[in-house]
Each structure stands twice: as structure tokens, then as C-alpha cells.
Design a protein around this motif. Structure first.
Motif, mmCIF file in Angstrom:
data_model
loop_
_atom_site.group_PDB
_atom_site.id
_atom_site.type_symbol
_atom_site.label_atom_id
_atom_site.label_comp_id
_atom_site.label_asym_id
_atom_site.label_seq_id
_atom_site.Cartn_x
_atom_site.Cartn_y
_atom_site.Cartn_z
ATOM 1 N N ASN A 15 -11.788 0.626 3.365
ATOM 2 C CA ASN A 15 -10.748 0.138 2.302
ATOM 3 C C ASN A 15 -9.376 0.018 3.080
ATOM 4 O OD1 ASN A 15 -12.264 -0.782 0.002
ATOM 5 N ND2 ASN A 15 -12.609 1.469 -0.191
ATOM 6 N N PHE A 22 -0.833 4.050 9.872
ATOM 7 C CA PHE A 22 -0.059 3.117 10.234
ATOM 8 C C PHE A 22 1.334 3.158 9.840
ATOM 9 C CE2 PHE A 22 0.680 -1.627 9.828
ATOM 10 C CZ PHE A 22 0.966 -1.770 11.446
ATOM 11 N N TYR A 133 -5.360 1.373 -5.858
ATOM 12 C CA TYR A 133 -7.000 0.724 -6.284
ATOM 13 C C TYR A 133 -7.733 2.089 -6.100
ATOM 14 C CZ TYR A 133 -4.961 -3.581 -6.255
ATOM 15 O OH TYR A 133 -3.621 -4.645 -6.732
ATOM 16 N N PRO A 158 -4.193 1.390 1.586
ATOM 17 C CA PRO A 158 -2.631 1.650 1.968
ATOM 18 C C PRO A 158 -1.881 2.180 0.950
ATOM 19 C CG PRO A 158 -3.105 -0.676 1.858
ATOM 20 C CD PRO A 158 -4.308 0.067 1.549
ATOM 21 N N ARG A 162 2.320 1.245 -0.852
ATOM 22 C CA ARG A 162 2.406 0.756 -2.293
ATOM 23 C C ARG A 162 3.228 1.913 -2.787
ATOM 24 N NH1 ARG A 162 -3.792 -0.597 -2.245
ATOM 25 N NH2 ARG A 162 -3.763 -2.684 -1.413
ATOM 26 N N TYR A 190 9.201 -5.034 -1.247
ATOM 27 C CA TYR A 190 7.861 -5.799 -1.447
ATOM 28 C C TYR A 190 6.846 -4.930 -2.571
ATOM 29 C CZ TYR A 190 9.629 -8.880 2.021
ATOM 30 O OH TYR A 190 10.279 -9.738 2.740
ATOM 31 N N GLU B 139 -18.321 -6.266 5.511
ATOM 32 C CA GLU B 139 -17.503 -5.430 4.382
ATOM 33 C C GLU B 139 -16.642 -6.260 3.579
ATOM 34 O OE1 GLU B 139 -15.758 -2.627 7.262
ATOM 35 O OE2 GLU B 139 -17.470 -1.595 7.338
ATOM 36 N N LEU B 142 -15.190 -5.370 -1.811
ATOM 37 C CA LEU B 142 -15.755 -4.075 -2.013
ATOM 38 C C LEU B 142 -15.611 -3.646 -3.539
ATOM 39 C CD1 LEU B 142 -14.571 -2.517 1.225
ATOM 40 C CD2 LEU B 142 -17.129 -2.833 0.523
ATOM 41 N N ASP B 336 -8.095 -6.635 -5.131
ATOM 42 C CA ASP B 336 -7.674 -5.306 -4.303
ATOM 43 C C ASP B 336 -7.519 -5.850 -3.041
ATOM 44 O OD1 ASP B 336 -7.320 -2.972 -2.964
ATOM 45 O OD2 ASP B 336 -9.225 -2.231 -3.673
ATOM 46 N N PRO B 337 -6.155 -5.912 -2.617
ATOM 47 C CA PRO B 337 -5.880 -6.547 -1.068
ATOM 48 C C PRO B 337 -6.167 -5.377 -0.131
ATOM 49 C CG PRO B 337 -3.989 -6.850 -2.665
ATOM 50 C CD PRO B 337 -4.840 -5.882 -3.369
ATOM 51 N N SER B 338 -6.610 -4.249 -0.432
ATOM 52 C CA SER B 338 -6.620 -3.304 0.554
ATOM 53 C C SER B 338 -7.428 -3.628 1.892
ATOM 54 C CB SER B 338 -7.352 -1.920 -0.015
ATOM 55 O OG SER B 338 -6.697 -1.285 -1.065
ATOM 56 N N TRP B 341 -5.862 -4.978 5.046
ATOM 57 C CA TRP B 341 -5.084 -3.817 5.851
ATOM 58 C C TRP B 341 -5.988 -3.567 7.041
ATOM 59 C CZ3 TRP B 341 0.028 -1.868 5.578
ATOM 60 C CH2 TRP B 341 0.926 -2.592 4.453
ATOM 61 N N THR B 342 -7.219 -4.018 7.117
ATOM 62 C CA THR B 342 -8.290 -3.682 7.859
ATOM 63 C C THR B 342 -8.035 -4.671 9.275
ATOM 64 O OG1 THR B 342 -10.141 -4.901 7.106
ATOM 65 C CG2 THR B 342 -9.873 -2.297 6.486
ATOM 66 N N GLN B 361 2.167 -8.188 -2.274
ATOM 67 C CA GLN B 361 1.128 -7.359 -1.525
ATOM 68 C C GLN B 361 1.188 -8.041 -0.294
ATOM 69 O OE1 GLN B 361 -0.516 -4.862 -2.701
ATOM 70 N NE2 GLN B 361 -0.795 -4.703 -4.912
ATOM 71 N N ALA B 363 3.460 -9.837 1.404
ATOM 72 C CA ALA B 363 4.696 -9.696 2.087
ATOM 73 C C ALA B 363 4.700 -8.198 2.579
ATOM 74 C CB ALA B 363 5.625 -10.071 1.370
ATOM 75 N N LEU B 364 4.416 -7.244 1.794
ATOM 76 C CA LEU B 364 4.261 -5.850 2.176
ATOM 77 C C LEU B 364 3.382 -5.543 3.498
ATOM 78 C CD1 LEU B 364 5.283 -2.956 1.302
ATOM 79 C CD2 LEU B 364 3.070 -2.997 -0.137
ATOM 80 N N LYS B 367 4.961 -7.330 6.433
ATOM 81 C CA LYS B 367 6.205 -6.684 6.934
ATOM 82 C C LYS B 367 5.897 -5.430 7.734
ATOM 83 C CE LYS B 367 10.320 -4.885 7.364
ATOM 84 N NZ LYS B 367 11.102 -5.245 8.390
ATOM 85 N N TYR B 368 4.880 -4.697 7.454
ATOM 86 C CA TYR B 368 4.410 -3.585 8.127
ATOM 87 C C TYR B 368 3.894 -4.073 9.344
ATOM 88 C CZ TYR B 368 5.627 0.464 4.962
ATOM 89 O OH TYR B 368 6.274 1.372 4.149
ATOM 90 N N HIS B 369 3.258 -5.044 9.544
ATOM 91 C CA HIS B 369 2.766 -5.411 10.634
ATOM 92 C C HIS B 369 3.613 -6.391 11.606
ATOM 93 C CE1 HIS B 369 -0.970 -4.479 8.765
ATOM 94 N NE2 HIS B 369 -1.695 -4.432 9.862
ATOM 95 N N ASP B 370 5.026 -6.277 11.306
ATOM 96 C CA ASP B 370 5.993 -6.753 12.217
ATOM 97 C C ASP B 370 5.918 -8.493 12.255
ATOM 98 O OD1 ASP B 370 7.927 -5.122 12.770
ATOM 99 O OD2 ASP B 370 6.825 -4.530 14.826
#
Lengths: 197, 424
Positions: A15, A22, A133, A158, A162, A190, B139, B142, B336-338, B341-342, B361, B363-364, B367-370
Motif C-alpha cells: 500500500n 521516503f 487509511y 504514507p 498525511r 497539502y 495490485e 486494494l 485510498d490514494p496510498s 505512492w508505489t 492528496q 499535490a502532497l 510535492k514529496y516526489h519533487d
């Protein structure tokens, strides 16, 4: 230099749980602090745990969530992993275990009807309010502490992105002097927005 | 009598909704009809003289189904099919409301339907499919499916109910495990991709890892060979080879095409004409938002649908050149946008506008992925205005990356009423 030790990240990321490492590394980078990731194969976990338990300072241990196939693939090492994580926590180590990683470390639970939902956990036990979640069929607490600074949670993915307050709490436990900066302010804006939808 | 009542209510409801909202009104009538006459769907599907053909799996269902339907129609057979992505029970009921006679009879000799994995497992309990094509296990979703092993079980049930033919992807080890657990009386055939073409994609087919030995790859009777950009050679055992042109770049389109060709061959038997099949695919417009480039307000726009880590990764990796203008819209369908992040976003140079109900979500994540962000605009209509008011790109076209919910809303905002309205 902060070192992130993570169990089989390619398998324990169903997930997006490895994003927590990271996220912490990005927040360190924004503070100008270097870090590195050490991937631990299941068969090497016992030895790796012994090494980091000797000197847990500046070391973070991560066990993510994997598919049934992923977790079953190293069934022979479950006990060593469980013991290693618990010993690291007792030694004052800092870390995060998530989902099936949590089940692996705390196997005394019962199966329950599955809960799949957005999580908004109240602040308690010195932990901030946590967002994310949950998708679980166990009666394990949604979030708990192993030792002082290893967080075990069913909030997958992550969670630290959040809930930046939890990310900063863990970084502080690692001895980092956390201070807001332009990048973290933007990211946390965000995160704040994400909670309100 | 119950059928008559259900369809009458459904149709009146549909008309009323369409009076209020142009282009809407397809979901609720289907839901209402399913409550009044739950057995109607199975009853209607059993009436097809040549039976039911199911296309299922985690990804590629819409494109494969559209290709298969086109090939079968080109052979002179009347086909009933479902609109792209309307692949759950409610969507099938909606199709009945729209297209059936008052007795629930649907037009066509055969029903060729794309089906969601779980809904296919439910529906095929009541109607045995003549033929099933299973594309892959990823996957995916989920929050619904929990674990790929559970998806395999659903697909295994569907495959085991095929009466005539089961067509499987030889390059997904999940399907070999599935077949071992769910044997079938139907004839099994395998399609696949040659090793060089498979290696052309950074993450291969991005199927769910199985972490176990599954034995050798089965012999394939239909194979993608010599994939180069949008072209490849389709090779059919005992038939020969035909050059094909895909609607867009990407290994996944080639897999969809070879699955459709082999499925058509199984369905049509000796009547199958490979040359005609190839010609049909070469002239087929893409399914909407799968390689679709169309014109909006005088500007060329590429629409890209992302639904799971596999499709996000494949599409990000296959962005043509470095798109000058990108809109990234994630809607409420991504509960669930988790999973986002994969994905590796290193091929995404920037995003001009982030929007959708999960805009923060998204944008977050970016942002972390530059990934530099121009602006975050929650309201889709305002985001569309901002994006389309940007000057026409100096090179290439505008690019829109969206999830299914954002796609539906955006198409409505832009005035594309028909879900099949596409251009190549």
C-alpha cells in the motif's frame, strides 16, 4: 547521517508503506541532513537487528505491509523478525511497523470482520492525531507503541505524509532538531488540505 | 410482469434524469431496475444465441473488449456489449434499461462484456459464460480486493465456469497459479509477449508478484513480436503473422490486442480471418482516455486514464517526449490514494494544474516526489478553465492525466456526452 533499515522493501510495500521512509528522508533532506537506506533481506534480518540494537542511535527500522504471498515467502524468518523488532524497540530504537508487519511482530490477535475505511485516530499516548487509511481484519489497536519510539499501526500507506506531526515526532526521537522550512510548510499545507476532504 | 414493470420504471427514470442533466442518467435507473427484478440480468444474458463472452482481469478490459467486439463485428456477427468502464452489475442493468426490448431481450447474437473481477465472479454464478479471457492480476483497488491472492480466487471462479474456451496471459504467473487452483473443462489457450518486447517496458507487465516458483511459461498460440513504439507483429500459431498499428505507444496496448485476436479466433473458429482482424484493429479508434488525442477548444489534448499502480506507471513512463502542459486530476473513485505512492514519478517533469476531489492528496504526493506544481485547484470547472486558458503548447499537445471519476466529470464539463466519442 540517519540510517533507515527496512525489511524487504520491494515486498513489503503493498500500500505504499515504504513511502514513510521516503517521506522521512525528504524531510531530512529539506533540513540539510543526509540519510541512507539499508534494505534487509528476511534471511539477514536477525544479524542486521543484532547490529543495530548494539547502537540504535540515528537508526530507523521499518517493516511495511506485504501481500499474503510476500509475507508467506519468508515464513521461516517470521520469528527472528518478530524478536528482532521487539529487541530493537526495547533498546530504545525508533521505527515504524505497518499492517502485516504489525501482525508479524504482534501475532497474538484475533480475526474480526474486515474494516476498510478512512482513519482519523485521536491524539493519545503522546502521539498526535493520526490520519490515513485502514484495511484490517484484526483486533490489534489501530496504533500503539512498542517500547518508546517504535510505532505499530494498521494505518497503511504514507501515514507520515498525511500526518507530518508523527513524522516530526519520529525525527525528533532520532535526535533531529526539526524546524519548519519552505518545503515542509508547502507539503504540510497539502496534508492539512487532504484531511479536510 | 416484474420485468415489464422494472424496465418501465427504469426508462421513465432515465428520461427524467436526462431532462435535468444532459449526458447523465445511466447509473440510477440500472440500480432501481436491479432492485425490482434482480434476476433480469441473468435472464437477459441467457437469451443470446451464441452465449456470453467475458473479458476480465485487473487492467486492459476496456481496450481488449472494444478490440474483440470490433473484430467479431467485422466478421458479420451482431454483438451486444457494454460501454467502456460500465463493467459492474449496475452498469449491466443500465445497459438493459437502455437497449433491451420490453421483455428484457437485448439485441445481438452474442454478448461480449468487460467485467470487473468481483462482479464477474458474482454474475457467472448465474450465467455460465461460453468463453472467458483473463488478462492479468495486478495490485489494484486494494481497498476492495485487499490482496492479489483474493483477486486470483475471483478470477479462478470465473475462468472455471467457461464452457468452451478460456484464454489466458502466459506472462502473468498469477494466472498459472489460478488455473492450478481452479481447473476448467473448457479449452485453455495462452497469449503472450516475446522476451525482447517484454523487456521494452521498464516494469514489464507490472503484474502482482507471486514470490514462488510457478513452473515454465506455457506454450503460447498468439504472441506479440517485434514491438517498436506503436507497431508490432501479431503471430498466431498455425496461421502466420500480421503487422499491427496500435492506438498509442505501450506494451499494454499490444497485450490487449493479442488477447483480443486470440479471443476472436476462439470465438469465431474456422470463420476467423486473421487479415480482416488485423485490418480492423489497425483502423480502430482508441477506447476513450486510452491513447485518445482529441480536440478541445481548438487545442489538441491527450487524455490518459490511470486506475492502479500498473496503469499509472506505464502511462507515466510512456509520456511522449516531455509534455509541455499537464493537468493531473484525481477524483473520489480513488478512495485510498496510498497506491499512488508505489509509483515512480521521475518521468513526470511537472504538473501545471492539480485538481479533483483528491487534489490535496495528489499535490502532497507530487510535492514529496519533487514534481513542480503550477497550481492546486479543487474545483474541476475552474481547473479546466485555467488549464485550457494556458496558451497552446509550442510543441506537442496538452496532456490530461485523470482517474475514472475525474475523467467522467471532466468529459461532462467539456461536453463529450457519449462515452464512446473519441478520435484517433
Amino acid at each position: 547521517m540517519i540510517e533507515f533499515y527496512t525489511l524487504a522493501p520491494e515486498r513489503m510495500n503493498l500500500n505504499g508503506d515504504q513511502a514513510n521512509v521516503f517521506v522521512l528522508r525528504r524531510r531530512l533532506e529539506w533540513l540539510g541532513i543526509e540519510s541512507k537506506v539499508v534494505s534487509i533481506a528476511p534471511e539477514d534480518f536477525e544479524a542486521a537487528a543484532a547490529r543495530i540494537i548494539e547502537a540504535p542511535e540515528s537508526k530507523f527500522l521499518m517493516v511495511g505491509h506485504g501481500s499474503k504471498a510476500a509475507v508467506t515467502s519468508f515464513a521461516n524468518h517470521h520469528e527472528a523478525i518478530r524478536q528482532g523488532v521487539l529487541d530493537f524497540a526495547q533498546a530504545g530504537g525508533v521505527g515504524l511497523v505497518v499492517g502485516s508487519g504489525y501482525e508479524l511482530v504482534c501475532p497474538d490477535f484475533e480475526r474480526t470482520p474486515r474494516l476498510s475505511d478512512y482513519a482519523d485516530l485521536p491524539a493519545e499516548d503522546g502521539l498526535p492525531r493520526v490520519f490515513g487509511y485502514i484495511n484490517t481484519d484484526t483486533n490489534l489497536p489501530a496504533i500503539s507503541r512498542l517500547g518508546d519510539s517504535v510505532i505499530a499501526t494498521m494505518v497503511h500507506g504514507p501515514v507520515l505524509a498525511r500526518t507530518p506531526e508523527l513524522a516530526d515526532l519520529l525525527l525528533t526521537s532520532l535526535g533531529v532538531l526539526v524546524a519548519p522550512n519552505a518545503n515542509s510548510v508547502e507539503a504540510d499545507k497539502y496534508a492539512e488540505g487532504a484531511r479536510s476532504h | 410482469m416484474r420485468t415489464l414493470l422494472a424496465l418501465a420504471v427504469g426508462r421513465v427514470l432515465r428520461v427524467l434524469i436526462r431532462l435535468v442533466r444532459k449526458g447523465g442518467g445511466s447509473a440510477l435507473p440500472g440500480l432501481v431496475v436491479s432492485k425490482i427484478d434482480a434476476g433480469l440480468l441473468a435472464k437477459s444474458l441467457r437469451k443470446f444465441a451464441s452465449g456470453l463472452v467475458v473479458v476480465t482481469g485487473s487492467a486492459g478490459k476496456s481496450t481488449t473488449t472494444k478490440m474483440l467486439v470490433a473484430i467479431v463485428r467485422a466478421h458479420g456477427i451482431k454483438v451486444f456489449t457494454n460501454p467502456s468502464t460500465a463493467n459492474i452489475l449496475q452498469g449491466f442493468f443500465s445497459a438493459i434499461v437502455e437497449q433491451s426490448s420490453l421483455t428484457g431481450r437485448l439485441p445481438g447474437e452474442v454478448a461480449i462484456l468487460e467485467m470487473d473481477e468481483a462482479h464477474a465472479a458474482e454474475l457467472t454464478k448465474h450465467v455460465a459464460p461460453r468463453q472467458v479471457t483473463i488478462l492479468n492480476v495486478m495490485e489494484d483497488q486494494l481497498d476492495r480486493f485487499v490482496d492479489p491472492a483474493l483477486v486470483r480466487n475471483d478470477l479462478g471462479l470465473v475462468g472455471s465456469r467457461a464452457t468452451n474456451a478460456l484464454i489466458l496471459n502466459a506472462d502473468d504467473p498469477n494466472l498459472r497459479i489460478m488455473l492450478a487452483g481452479y481447473p476448467t473443462e473448457a479449452k485453455v489457450s495462452w497469449f503472450g509477449v516475446d522476451a525482447v518486447s517484454l523487456a521494452s517496458e521498464r516494469f514489464g507487465l507490472a503484474t502482482a508478484p507471486v514470490y514462488q516458483e510457478v513452473g515454465p511459461r506455457p506454450t503460447v498460440v498468439a504472441e506479440v513480436r517485434n514491438l517498436a513504439g506503436k507497431t508490432f507483429d501479431a503471430e498466431l500459431q498455425e496461421v502466420g503473422m500480421q503487422p499491427l498499428l496500435l492506438p498509442n505507444r505501450g506494451l499494454h496496448f499490444a497485450v490487449d490486442a493479442i488477447a483480443a485476436i486470440q479471443s476472436a479466433r476462439e470465438f469465431l473458429g474456422p470463420e476467423f480471418d486473421f487479415e480482416l482482424a488485423a485490418e480492423t484493429l489497425n483502423n480502430l479508434p482508441p477506447v476513450f482516455a486510452r491513447g485518445e488525442i482529441t480536440e478541445v477548444r481548438g487545442q489538441k489534448v491527450e487524455f490518459i486514464l490511470v486506475q492502479n499502480p500498473g496503469s499509472m506507471q506505464l502511462n507515466i513512463d510512456n509520456l511522449e517526449g516531455d509534455p509541455e502542459q499537464i493537468l493531473f486530476a484525481i477524483g473520489r473513485d480513488v478512495h485510498d490514494p496510498s497506491w499512488m505512492w508505489t509509483v515512480d514519478y521521475s518521468n513526470l517533469s511537472h504538473v501545471d494544474v492539480v485538481t479533483g476531489l483528491q487534489a490535496d492528496q495528489a499535490a502532497l504526493l507530487l510535492k514529496y516526489h519533487d514534481v513542480p506544481i503550477g497550481s492546486v485547484i479543487q474545483e474541476l470547472d475552474q481547473a479546466i478553465e485555467t488549464f485550457f486558458n494556458l496558451p497552446t503548447p509550442a510543441r506537442g499537445h496538452k496532456t490530461v492525466i485523470f482517474s475514472a471519476d475525474a475523467m467522467r466529470r471532466m468529459r461532462r464539463e467539456l461536453g463529450f456526452w457519449s462515452p464512446e466519442e473519441v478520435g484517433r
